[in-house]
Design a protein around this motif. Structure first.
Motif, PDB file in Angstrom:
ATOM      1  N   LEU A 149      33.178  72.317  31.721  1.00 55.81           N
ATOM      2  CA  LEU A 149      32.843  70.969  31.319  1.00 55.81           C
ATOM      3  C   LEU A 149      33.817  70.534  30.221  1.00 55.81           C
ATOM      4  O   LEU A 149      34.047  71.280  29.275  1.00 55.81           O
ATOM      5  N   ILE A 150      34.388  69.374  30.403  1.00 56.40           N
ATOM      6  CA  ILE A 150      35.101  68.729  29.310  1.00 56.40           C
ATOM      7  C   ILE A 150      34.667  67.275  29.268  1.00 56.40           C
ATOM      8  O   ILE A 150      34.330  66.691  30.292  1.00 56.40           O
ATOM      9  N   ALA A 151      34.627  66.720  28.074  1.00 56.93           N
ATOM     10  CA  ALA A 151      34.242  65.320  27.873  1.00 56.93           C
ATOM     11  C   ALA A 151      35.207  64.711  26.864  1.00 56.93           C
ATOM     12  O   ALA A 151      35.793  65.420  26.052  1.00 56.93           O
ATOM     13  N   PRO A 152      35.359  63.376  26.909  1.00 54.00           N
ATOM     14  CA  PRO A 152      36.246  62.732  25.941  1.00 54.00           C
ATOM     15  C   PRO A 152      35.868  63.156  24.515  1.00 54.00           C
ATOM     16  O   PRO A 152      34.682  63.289  24.236  1.00 54.00           O
ATOM     17  N   PRO A 153      36.828  63.417  23.673  1.00 53.26           N
ATOM     18  CA  PRO A 153      38.253  63.126  23.788  1.00 53.26           C
ATOM     19  C   PRO A 153      39.090  64.258  24.396  1.00 53.26           C
ATOM     20  O   PRO A 153      40.316  64.221  24.322  1.00 53.26           O
ATOM     21  N   ILE A 154      38.451  65.272  25.018  1.00 51.04           N
ATOM     22  CA  ILE A 154      39.205  66.388  25.600  1.00 51.04           C
ATOM     23  C   ILE A 154      39.817  65.932  26.920  1.00 51.04           C
ATOM     24  O   ILE A 154      39.141  65.340  27.763  1.00 51.04           O
TER      25      ILE A 154
END
Length: 157
Positions: free
Chosen positions: A1-6
């Motif tokens: 899982l990645i979410a902003p800002p990543i």
């Protein structure tokens, strides 16, 4: 899982890791300290399957959007119990700099850490999880089979 800002994540194992960087106090960890600094980590194998053997390191490398600047984050590692005197959720403060790769890894340095089963590494920003990578740590014959895939000659593990 990645979410902003990543914007990007890599993960894997380092087959014959040599500790580097400086030790810093981290009271919410089982060892009571973490290491920071040193050369950027490079994974030998991109995998979420980890041989639970001394000398092995595994983790994540991730990139945040350049426009976020420098931000305080919390690193969290969840793992099976090492025993009643140890924590199974470990955390510490860190920094995240936009446009620069950040890394989080776990190095099997002590026998008590070789806990098979599900592990996860998370990064939290402003109370929100922005990175999570799950791993499975194996011991015994399964760990040796995974180690056989390592490109490194003369492993010490």
């Amino acid at each position: 899982l990645i979410a902003p800002p990543i914007e990007h994540i890599e993960f894997g194992i380092i087959c014959d890791y040599r500790p580097q960087g400086q030790e810093f106090a981290a009271p919410d960890t089982s060892a009571g300290l973490i290491r920071r600094g040193g050369d950027p980590i490079v994974f030998d194998i991109a995998t979420d399957q980890v041989p639970g053997l001394l000398g092995i390191a595994f983790g994540i490398r991730f990139l945040a959007s350049p426009d976020i600047g420098n931000r305080a984050v919390t690193m969290v590692t969840r793992h099976p119990s090492f025993g009643t005197e140890y924590k199974d959720v470990e955390s510490w403060p860190s920094d995240l700099t936009g446009g620069t790769f950040s890394a989080r890894y776990f190095y099997f340095e002590y026998d008590y850490e070789l806990a098979p089963g599900p592990w996860s590494m998370e990064v939290w920003l402003d109370g929100r999880m922005i990175v999570r990578q799950d791993f499975t740590v194996h011991t015994g014959a399964a760990a040796r089979e995974l180690l056989d895939q390592c490109p490194t000659e003369g492993l010490s593990s």
